[in-house]
Write an enzyme that holds these catalytic residues in place. Structure first.
Site, PDB file in Angstrom:
ATOM      1  N   SER A 173     -10.018  -0.122   7.193  1.00  0.00           N
ATOM      2  CA  SER A 173      -9.464   0.048   5.846  1.00  0.00           C
ATOM      3  C   SER A 173      -8.782  -1.180   5.255  1.00  0.00           C
ATOM      4  O   SER A 173      -8.407  -1.179   4.092  1.00  0.00           O
ATOM      5  CB  SER A 173      -8.480   1.225   5.823  1.00  0.00           C
ATOM      6  N   SER A 202      -9.572   2.251   2.985  1.00  0.00           N
ATOM      7  CA  SER A 202      -8.694   2.966   2.082  1.00  0.00           C
ATOM      8  C   SER A 202      -7.749   2.049   1.302  1.00  0.00           C
ATOM      9  O   SER A 202      -7.097   2.488   0.352  1.00  0.00           O
ATOM     10  CB  SER A 202      -7.859   3.986   2.875  1.00  0.00           C
ATOM     11  N   LYS A 221       0.834  -1.200   0.000  1.00  0.00           N
ATOM     12  CA  LYS A 221       0.000   0.000   0.000  1.00  0.00           C
ATOM     13  C   LYS A 221       0.870   1.252   0.000  1.00  0.00           C
ATOM     14  O   LYS A 221       1.925   1.286   0.659  1.00  0.00           O
ATOM     15  CB  LYS A 221      -0.923  -0.021   1.222  1.00  0.00           C
TER      16      LYS A 221
END
Length: 489
Positions: free
Chosen positions: A176, A152, A77
């Site tokens: 997330s 996210s 990420k």
């Protein structure tokens, strides 16, 4: 190469038996990303040259027979810093930022011989639940490209679900990892707060953030957590608790027999889609068939979780994001005439709407006249939520429920309504506030879209969640269902 039908163990065997080299595996991974990512938009940056170089080095040295992660391509990420590889947190503020060090989790994975293939898209600074808040692109759901992948960590979830990589790292501040895992039909773990070092994770809310693995299967997830976890001298909030070999414990398909499971009434109340509710009740029946007891429990303060979270998280964010000032690093506005202009214009132009909204909310909550009424009150509610979990988990091995009230919603449907978007996290946020481990795994479908089930455990008891998740996975076929992207049935 796609990773449908593959797990870490089978890939490891293929590499050891020379059915494929690490270079071939990595090259085919990039070929598949090139083919599928125009439809998905999971990646912000690819690490092709460095990845192929490392793959060649591993081939030359030989794949480590005792290390199932040796030679495995993974995605990271884009709020986890990677030395020399652009790390933007999906923000214009950090558009050209190349870190000078690796995050602890990146170092650990590199030492085990994994290959970082690239950085995945996300909501800017991890603020959002749909990956529509990225400054650069909107990632699409692997099952339906008209829908969001969640957020996210939407890029990481979509990359795994679409078969681009076998595993990816995400971060979870209020859901997330678990929410995009649920929306994409994969497995995601938010570990206990402190289980994994946050050194090198670009901070959103420091008392809530946690890095975790996203995979296709429970066992792969358990393998990665063991690799990532442990104390780190760089992060004094990281725990010195012993790290078990979580995957080694997953051989008994009867391990939930005799367990007591709590199913909160609040998790199946108003606002939860009937199809999602039916899938979770069916999962509860499956656990009963497997010998567990499932009984109704209550988490009475759960309903205040969203309000408390957005005050606490936004307050911590307003503090953490002060460092992005247009002076030391990050975006700097042109056409400035004095120091105040540098600060105001750089932050106004460099941050997106959602980030600015949360900075403003947090700054207001911490201000002199409102601290007691807002931040202090939210902290007190947090304690009540923790006490609720303690009371239930004292008499139950773990808690189960849906991850999200609905399946993945359409792109554009909720982005203009922050309150509706925030309420999507009502089932995941309390777990972060309490610092507990939470595991998301596939538990069915509604109208062809995945439904995620959430298992919540005692602090540092990820083992029980993995055992319960593994048993459910082996007793069902949901983890084998894949999207049609790329021609798969």
């Amino acid at each position: 190469m796609n990773y449908f039908g593959k797990d870490l163990a089978t890939l490891h065997d293929d590499l050891l038996n020379k059915k494929i080299t690490v270079v071939d595996l990595v090259q085919q991974t990039f070929d598949n990303i090139d083919k599928t990512d125009p439809k998905i938009g999971a990646f912000l940056a690819l690490n092709k040259e460095a990845a192929l170089k490392k793959a060649a080095e591993i081939d030359a040295a030989g794949v480590d027979a005792d290390n199932v992660l040796s030679g495995i391509p993974l995605a990271i990420k884009d709020n986890i810093v990677t030395k020399g590889l652009t790390t933007t947190a999906a923000s214009k503020m950090l558009e050209n930022f190349k870190p000078i060090y690796d995050a602890t989790v990146v170092e650990k994975l590199a030492a085990l011989g994994t290959v970082n293939v690239g950085k995945t898209n996300m909501d800017e600074f991890a603020m959002g639940g749909s990956t529509e808040n990225s400054a650069f692109k909107i990632t699409k759901n692997a099952w339906d490209q008209d829908r969001v992948p969640g957020g996210s960590s939407g890029g990481s979830a979509a990359a795994v679900a679409s078969g681009q990589v076998i595993a990816a790292l995400g971060s979870d501040t209020g859901g997330s990892i678990r929410q995009p895992a649920a929306f994409n039909g994969i497995v995601g773990m938010k570990p206990t707060y402190g289980r994994i070092s946050r050194w090198g994770l670009i901070a959103f809310a420091s008392s809530l953030d946690e890095i975790g693995p996203m995979t296709r299967t429970v066992k792969d997830n358990a393998t990665l957590l063991s690799a990532l976890a442990g104390h780190d001298g760089h992060d004094l909030t990281s725990s010195t608790q012993e790290v078990p070999d979580f995957a080694a414990e997953l051989n008994d398909t009867t391990s939930v027999k005799g367990m007591k499971i709590g199913l909160p009434t609040e998790f199946l109340g108003e606002g939860v889609d009937e199809g999602v509710k039916a899938a979770i009740l069916a999962a509860a029946d499956k656990y009963r068939e497997l010998g567990a007891t499932v009984e109704e429990v209550s988490l009475p303060h759960n309903k205040y979780g969203v309000a408390a979270y957005y005050i606490i998280a936004s307050s911590e964010a307003s503090s953490n994001l002060q460092r992005f000032d247009g002076i030391r690093y990050g975006y700097r506005a042109d056409d400035v005439t004095n120091l105040e202009d540098v600060y105001v214009k750089s932050r106004s132009e460099g941050f997106g709407d959602e980030v600015k909204r949360r900075i403003m909310l947090g700054t207001f909550s911490l201000s002199a006249g409102f601290y007691d009424a807002y931040f202090k009150k939210a902290a007190q509610v947090r304690t009540l939520i923790i006490d609720d979990f303690k009371a239930v988990l004292k008499d139950h091995d773990f808690i189960m429920g849906p991850v999200t009230p609905t399946t993945a919603f359409k792109i554009g449907d909720e982005i203009s309504d922050p309150m509706t978007m925030y309420m999507n996290d009502i089932l995941t946020i309390p777990v972060n506030l309490a610092g507990l481990p939470g595991l998301s795994l596939p538990a069915g479908q509604v109208a062809g879209l995945p439904v995620g089930m959430q298992l919540i455990g005692r602090p540092f008891d990820e083992s029980t969640l993995y055992k319960a998740g593994y048993v459910f996975e082996q007793a069902t076929d949901y983890h084998n269902q894949t999207p049609s992207l790329g021609g798969q049935a």
